[in-house]
Design a protein around this motif. Structure first.
Motif, PDB file in Angstrom:
ATOM      1  N   LEU A 126       7.786 -10.589  -2.661  1.00 57.90           N
ATOM      2  CA  LEU A 126       6.846  -9.518  -3.000  1.00 57.90           C
ATOM      3  C   LEU A 126       6.921  -9.123  -4.464  1.00 57.90           C
ATOM      4  O   LEU A 126       5.906  -8.743  -5.052  1.00 57.90           O
ATOM      5  CB  LEU A 126       7.115  -8.300  -2.106  1.00 57.90           C
ATOM      6  N   GLU A 172       0.142  -6.865   7.489  1.00 58.05           N
ATOM      7  CA  GLU A 172       0.820  -6.021   8.476  1.00 58.05           C
ATOM      8  C   GLU A 172       2.304  -6.356   8.570  1.00 58.05           C
ATOM      9  O   GLU A 172       3.140  -5.473   8.757  1.00 58.05           O
ATOM     10  CB  GLU A 172       0.156  -6.190   9.845  1.00 58.05           C
ATOM     11  N   GLU A 224       4.079  -7.388   6.177  1.00 61.21           N
ATOM     12  CA  GLU A 224       4.618  -7.172   4.832  1.00 61.21           C
ATOM     13  C   GLU A 224       5.079  -8.477   4.187  1.00 61.21           C
ATOM     14  O   GLU A 224       6.037  -8.521   3.428  1.00 61.21           O
ATOM     15  CB  GLU A 224       5.767  -6.150   4.857  1.00 61.21           C
ATOM     16  N   ARG A 272       1.362  -8.547  -0.151  1.00 60.02           N
ATOM     17  CA  ARG A 272       1.040  -7.219  -0.676  1.00 60.02           C
ATOM     18  C   ARG A 272      -0.430  -6.901  -0.429  1.00 60.02           C
ATOM     19  O   ARG A 272      -1.298  -7.764  -0.657  1.00 60.02           O
ATOM     20  CB  ARG A 272       1.320  -7.163  -2.176  1.00 60.02           C
ATOM     21  N   SER A 273      -0.704  -5.690   0.008  1.00 58.36           N
ATOM     22  CA  SER A 273      -2.088  -5.323   0.295  1.00 58.36           C
ATOM     23  C   SER A 273      -2.942  -5.321  -0.968  1.00 58.36           C
ATOM     24  O   SER A 273      -4.106  -5.755  -0.945  1.00 58.36           O
ATOM     25  CB  SER A 273      -2.142  -3.952   0.980  1.00 58.36           C
TER      26      SER A 273
END
Length: 464
Positions: A260, A303, A305, A308-309
């Motif tokens: 991430l 969802e 993770e 990254r959104s």
């Protein structure tokens, strides 16, 4: 208790990673043979001695073991490059954990994984790509030198949904916006990506592909962004994939495998077009089109993770979901003909027919490996066939076994679970939209899912 200790030591001896443990004062209390081999030392030279005695290049500040002894906090996946006692440059990924007893810190243990060979291979790849790109500047460019070999004409389909996807891909090829592609393993994601590159104004520029799951996460950042000489022991000035792809296309496969924190840096490049080499202070612009691919639905990755959104929303400017082979069974006959033709040429054979029983099996089989599995099934059969016809005896055994077991249950009673779930989802979405007169926001509330999720599912299931 003595037997337990013996068993514990026996287990530790079988682990193929370096293990080094010290007490709270930094005295080595355990040092296995793998760690000794990495460091070019004998176990007896290290056991019972202070850590810094055997590793003079380290200090209290730079030693991860000493740092954990001081802070009591774990350090995970720390990339370290150092010269061992034989003068060999070693690259490891270390996880260092505090050892506590009744809440009191009594030492630290470090597990080191040797990634030297992997790093050397990735650096050789980068050097080779850099040489190729340098060579291109001294001669005229052609499509064959970009790294992308497939074109839109290589995408074989008669399926209506896939033909629409192909038309959309041809349209978006002309722009510079990022693209997000979703498809199960074997659906042909890289084929589509290369075709987009070769249909774009960037077709004479580099095409660079990187599977994010293929190299350790600790090396991925330097592979993508490059390094500056002196940024760590053994580091040299080396361009990353962004620089090598400058002016062209960078394809990042299995994006959800990217850590991430590196995803955050990728997002920054997408936003401002600037990169900074690892260990460097200067930023400089790159002109690269990013195409990313996932083999799991993007909403699910967010969802879980794994994605990254904010990166998802930035990449999702253009979304191309590739249908699974079981959802486009009308393509199976044309793909069979294509692969037979391909392997007739390669194997110098003359197979012209497929037995009707084989066609029936191929049409009914679930194809979890998608087009790639179909191609391998044809290739396998072409290795065994002696005449001009592929029959059931030439098929891979796992396909025969799967079909034999599934034929014992009634297809009407036991439909494939995935297809049943998709049918149910589609029916519920259609009912919700009908109930709300096509209002997506209200339908999402009725279904108790986010509006973006509903829109994603509507596109996927072709609900309008």
């Amino acid at each position: 208790m003595n037997n337990t200790n013996k068993m514990l030591h026996a287990i530790l001896r079988t682990i193929d990673e370096g293990i080094h443990a010290v007490d709270a004062d930094g005295i080595t209390i355990y040092y296995n043979h793998v760690a000794a081999k990495l460091d070019g030392l004998e176990q007896e030279e290290v056991l019972g001695k202070h850590l810094l005695t055997n590793f003079p290049s380290l200090t209290i500040e730079t030693s991860t073991l000493m740092k954990v002894c001081q802070t009591g906090e774990a350090i995970y996946n720390q990339h370290q490059t150092y010269q061992n006692s034989r003068g060999v440059l070693v690259d490891t990924v270390n996880t260092t954990l505090p050892i506590k007893e009744n809440g009191k810190l009594i030492g630290a243990v470090e597990v080191a994984k040797d990634v030297t060979k992997v790093k050397h291979l990735s650096e050789k790849l980068l050097d080779l790509q850099a040489k190729i790109e340098k060579g291109k500047t001294n001669r005229s460019n052609t499509n064959d030198t970009t790294g992308a070999v497939f074109h839109m004409r290589d995408i074989i389909t008669k399926n209506e949904a896939f033909q629409e996807l192909k038309k959309k891909a041809e349209k978006v090829a002309a722009t510079t916006s990022p693209i997000l592609i979703y498809g199960e393993t074997g659906t042909g994601k890289e084929l589509l990506v290369q075709a987009i590159h070769n249909a774009s104004p960037r077709k004479t520029k580099p095409f660079v592909a990187q599977n994010c799951a293929a190299i350790p996460s600790s090396l991925l950042e330097s592979t993508l962004f490059g390094t500056v000489k002196g940024s760590y022991t053994g580091a040299i000035d080396r361009p990353g994939l962004f620089e090598l792809a400058d002016g062209g296309t960078l394809f990042l496969d299995e994006l959800s495998s990217m850590p991430l924190d590196i995803q955050a840096k990728l997002l920054r490049v997408l936003q401002n077009g600037l990169i900074r080499r690892v260990g460097g202070t200067k930023e400089f612009p790159v002109n690269v089109r990013i195409i990313a691919a996932l083999n799991e639905e993007p909403e699910i990755c967010v969802e879980k993770e794994k994605l990254r959104s904010d990166l998802y929303y930035r990449l999702n400017v253009i979304y191309l979901p590739i249908p699974e082979l079981r959802e486009r069974r009308d393509d199976i006959p044309v793909l069979i003909d294509h692969f037979i033709q391909k392997y007739n040429y390669q194997f110098e054979t003359l197979v012209t027919r497929v037995d009707p029983a084989v066609k029936e099996i191929f049409h009914s089989y679930h194809w979890p490996g998608n087009v790639r599995e179909l191609e391998h099934a044809i290739e396998s059969a072409m290795n065994l066939v002696e005449g001009d016809t592929i029959t059931t005896e030439h098929l891979p055994q796992h396909i025969i076994d799967t079909m034999s077991s599934s034929s014992q249950a009634s297809p009407e009673t036991f439909p494939p679970l995935r297809e049943a779930v998709l049918d149910t989802e589609k029916r519920l979405i259609q009912e919700a939209l009908q109930e709300t007169n096509g209002n997506v926001q209200r339908a999402a509330k009725l279904l108790r899912i986010p509006r973006q999720t509903l829109q994603y599912k509507m596109n996927k299931l072709n609900v309008h």
